[in-house]
Scaffold this motif. Structure first.
Motif, PDB file in Angstrom:
ATOM      1  N   GLY A 146      -4.733   4.982   5.140  1.00 32.09           N
ATOM      2  CA  GLY A 146      -3.765   4.887   4.060  1.00 32.09           C
ATOM      3  C   GLY A 146      -3.321   3.459   3.826  1.00 32.09           C
ATOM      4  O   GLY A 146      -3.157   3.017   2.687  1.00 32.09           O
ATOM      5  N   SER A 189       0.828  -1.207   0.000  1.00 34.22           N
ATOM      6  CA  SER A 189       0.000   0.000   0.000  1.00 34.22           C
ATOM      7  C   SER A 189       0.859   1.252   0.000  1.00 34.22           C
ATOM      8  O   SER A 189       1.958   1.234   0.544  1.00 34.22           O
ATOM      9  CB  SER A 189      -0.873   0.042   1.246  1.00 34.22           C
ATOM     10  OG  SER A 189      -1.870  -0.888   1.149  1.00 34.22           O
ATOM     11  N   PRO A 190       0.336   2.363  -0.534  1.00 35.55           N
ATOM     12  CA  PRO A 190       1.090   3.613  -0.460  1.00 35.55           C
ATOM     13  C   PRO A 190       1.303   4.054   0.981  1.00 35.55           C
ATOM     14  O   PRO A 190       2.278   4.731   1.281  1.00 35.55           O
ATOM     15  CB  PRO A 190       0.198   4.614  -1.190  1.00 35.55           C
ATOM     16  CG  PRO A 190      -0.819   3.836  -1.890  1.00 35.55           C
ATOM     17  CD  PRO A 190      -0.906   2.490  -1.285  1.00 35.55           C
ATOM     18  N   GLY A 191       0.397   3.665   1.894  1.00 34.20           N
ATOM     19  CA  GLY A 191       0.546   4.080   3.282  1.00 34.20           C
ATOM     20  C   GLY A 191       1.343   3.105   4.119  1.00 34.20           C
ATOM     21  O   GLY A 191       1.393   3.249   5.337  1.00 34.20           O
TER      22      GLY A 191
END
Lengths: 587, 96
Positions: free
Chosen positions: A227, A153-155
């Motif tokens: 996120g 994930s980007p987060g």
């Protein structure tokens, strides 16, 4: 009796086997082994539930290092009803999450199942352990497996940094307790701390609680959750919204009641007010952000945050019937959120997107998916006679008896807010409510249909989460679990002196007509909110024309797309706030 | 003596977090975080409890924190591969 270590040892053993042979083992065998291991853990958890219901607390000393004259040299697993229930919840969620991707190689190879098994072992360890440092190591193991599971994930990086800072705080608290008491067994440390009023105990509680509030996703420690969930695979997201929050909350409750409740007795009101305030803010912010969101996975994440706030308020009332309400509520909302997240996974697999506007009217079939979402949202709003309704009844009753008559209203609006967001999504996507939106991009493509195993695991979780509330004697059982959890002296006697005090006497709670009306009004209001937000455009325009609303929404959205820096700054602010409040109690 | 050790621990924690907040590079950020982590070693060393159990705790803590740092470095590499950026303020941008 050798069963207590099984929930930790068996998944770790299976994980080690799979990791060693991950090039040789075919995928179906890996899934079978992983799901089989978690179902075996579930069976052990059921047996522990039955056994600990009669015995109150079952203590298992590793290597036979039993306590001598009140001093515990060894490490213990202390299993009461709440611990066994949490292990059961974790193993059922893990089994459902792992069978979700059975026919779908995209959801991960053999190493993915290794990580899920390590996650399950760590979750069981947190629930069962009676030792402070052991608890810390299991939280580390849980966080580490979560980092890798969410790495895509980007987060993912924000999640890892926030949790690492949280772990430092938690260990700081545990180290202070050890400095003061020279004890690592929770019961022993609690007994030594209880005798005196000690500012170091307050500092230790503040540090440990802040560290665990990161896991619990309480505002302002919550920024990692949405996120991380945004791009997380459905099984990972389902486990995260389902069990990580509960584990953090459980660890806070356990630490407070077993270790700190004696030392913090003079400051009980201060701690209660602080944690109830944190919970109330979390419930409101979570519900508002959930309603403002159009990405389904993030929406479910914020809904989980709002419900975490409600549960923290229930825990912090420090009353047995409120904690009993939280027991039921946690069980229901964990299963429902996980089921909804798996449902989001099905939508993503079929349509290639989970955006509310992009999906407008395109997901009418199969009907069962729509029913799943509507039932899940109704369950979150506390529809009688399902599980979360009973949690609400007990929690609200306790809050009113303690003079917090605003808590039921706050719970009412937070639940209605989160449920109406999911109703609105389902109305748009499945029933085509409202006007068709103008999209700048072409529709994204999915696989068109989803395999049966996906529907089966999501539906099983949903039905379990709803129908558990129909079990007879449930409220009484939850109350007895809460009484055991809050009995510090009794816990210490059982662990250190091997005595068995009398079981508490409990009785079932029955719902009044007022409770039923209140809950039905909540569900109706959630549905009306959803309908009004989609189709009564003049209401929406009137609200959005009010500039303060617009600014508030923009601020919420901006804060909730953080980078590492922002999430660490909010974490420090939250810890500082907690520290200032703790200083105020002492002075 | 003990209070001095606690002050050192608080100082290490705050200095590490200051580094995390102001960092412009993911690897640098992870190193700052490990400075903050090392404050727990000082807390464990602070008291007069450095018997066998205390030493075991310290060792286990060092192992756990080292493992976490290794994981964070791997995640930094993954974030760089995904976004082509090493500035922590920009890693959320997904490379098209």
């Amino acid at each position: 009796m050798l069963t207590p270590p099984i929930p930790v040892v068996l998944p770790l053993l299976a994980a080690a086997l799979l990791a060693a042979g991950h090039r040789l083992v075919p995928r179906w065998l890996a899934v079978l082994l992983a799901v089989g291991a978690s179902l075996a853990v579930a069976c052990v958890a059921v047996s522990m539930l039955v056994y600990s219901r009669d015995a109150g607390l079952v203590v298992y000393w590793f290597g036979g290092w039993i306590p001598h004259a009140g001093h515990a040299p060894g490490i213990a697993f202390a299993i009461d009803n709440s611990a066994a229930m949490l292990v059961l919840l974790a193993s059922v969620l893990a089994a459902a999450a792992m069978s979700f991707g059975f026919r779908n190689p995209e959801s991960g190879g053999t190493l993915f199942y290794v990580l899920m098994l390590v996650f399950l072992a760590a979750a069981s360890g947190i629930a069962l352990t009676g030792d402070l440092f052991n608890l810390f190591l299991f939280v580390v193991l849980l966080s580490a497996s979560l980092f890798v599971l969410c790495a895509a994930s980007p987060g993912g990086f924000e999640l890892a940094v926030a949790h690492t800072v949280g772990l430092v705080l938690l260990l700081g608290g545990i180290a202070l307790v050890y400095q003061r008491t020279a004890a690592l067994n929770m019961a022993e440390a609690g007994r030594i701390l209880a005798g005196r009023s000690d500012p170091v105990a307050v500092a230790a509680f503040a540090l440990a609680a802040c560290g665990l509030l990161v896991e619990t996703a309480i505002v302002p420690f919550h920024l990692w959750l949405a996120g991380a969930l945004q791009e997380a695979p459905a099984p990972v997201g389902g486990l995260t919204v389902g069990i990580v929050i509960e584990l953090g909350l459980y660890a806070i409750t356990r630490l407070y009641w077993v270790v700190f409740s004696g030392a913090l007795n003079p400051y009980e009101n201060g701690v209660r007010n602080l944690l109830v305030t944190f919970g109330a803010i979390t419930a409101l912010v979570g519900a508002a952000t959930c309603f403002a969101e159009s990405h389904l996975k993030r929406m479910i994440g914020f809904s989980a945050i709002a419900h975490a706030g409600i549960m923290l308020m229930g825990v912090a009332l420090w009353s047995p019937s409120a904690l009993a309400g939280v027991n039921l509520y946690a069980m229901a909302q964990a299963m429902l959120h996980a089921a909804l997240f798996l449902g989001a996974g099905i939508l993503l697999h079929r349509m290639g997107t989970v955006d509310e506007f992009e999906l407008h009217g395109r997901a009418r079939r199969p009907r069962w998916l729509a029913i799943l979402f509507f039932l899940g949202a109704a369950g979150l709003a506390g529809l009688p006679p399902f599980t979360s309704f009973w949690g609400d009844v007990m929690l609200n009753g306790a809050a009113i008896r303690l003079g917090y008559s605003w808590i039921p209203w706050l719970v009412f609006f937070a639940q209605a807010g989160t449920a109406s967001a999911i109703f609105r999504f389902s109305g748009r996507a499945f029933l085509g409510w409202g006007a068709a939106p103008v999209l700048s991009r072409p529709h994204s493509k999915g696989h068109g249909h989803a395999p049966f195993s996906m529907y089966a695991s999501a539906s099983a979780l949903l039905l379990l989460g709803l129908l558990a509330g129909l079990a007879p004697g449930l409220t009484g059982a939850a109350e007895s679990a809460a009484l055991y959890m809050q009995d510090r002296a009794g816990y210490a006697q059982r662990v250190l002196d091997m005595l068995t005090p009398y079981p508490p006497s409990v009785h079932d709670v029955s719902a009044t007509a007022a409770d039923l009306t209140f809950a039905l009004a909540g569900v109706t209001m959630a549905l009306w909110f959803a309908w009004a937000a989609v189709s009564h455009l003049h209401i929406r325009r009137a609200v959005t024309r009010w500039r303060g609303f617009d600014h508030a929404m923009r601020f919420l959205r901006m804060v909730h797309h953080p980078n590492v820096v922002v999430s660490v700054v909010w974490l420090i602010l939250g810890t500082a706030l907690f520290g200032v409040a703790a200083c105020c109690w002492i002075l | 003596m003990t209070s001095l050790a606690y002050l050192v621990a608080i100082w290490l924690f705050l200095a590490g977090l200051y580094g995390v907040i102001t960092s412009r590079h993911l690897i640098h950020l992870v190193m700052c975080l490990s400075v903050a982590q090392s404050s727990t070693f000082v807390v464990l060393l602070a008291g007069q409890r450095l018997d066998g159990v205390g030493r075991t705790l310290l060792l286990l803590d060092i192992v756990a924190q080292a493992a976490l740092t290794a994981l964070l470095l791997a995640l930094a590499v993954a974030a760089h591969a995904r976004s082509g950026e090493l500035d922590p303020k920009r890693t959320r941008v997904v490379r098209e």
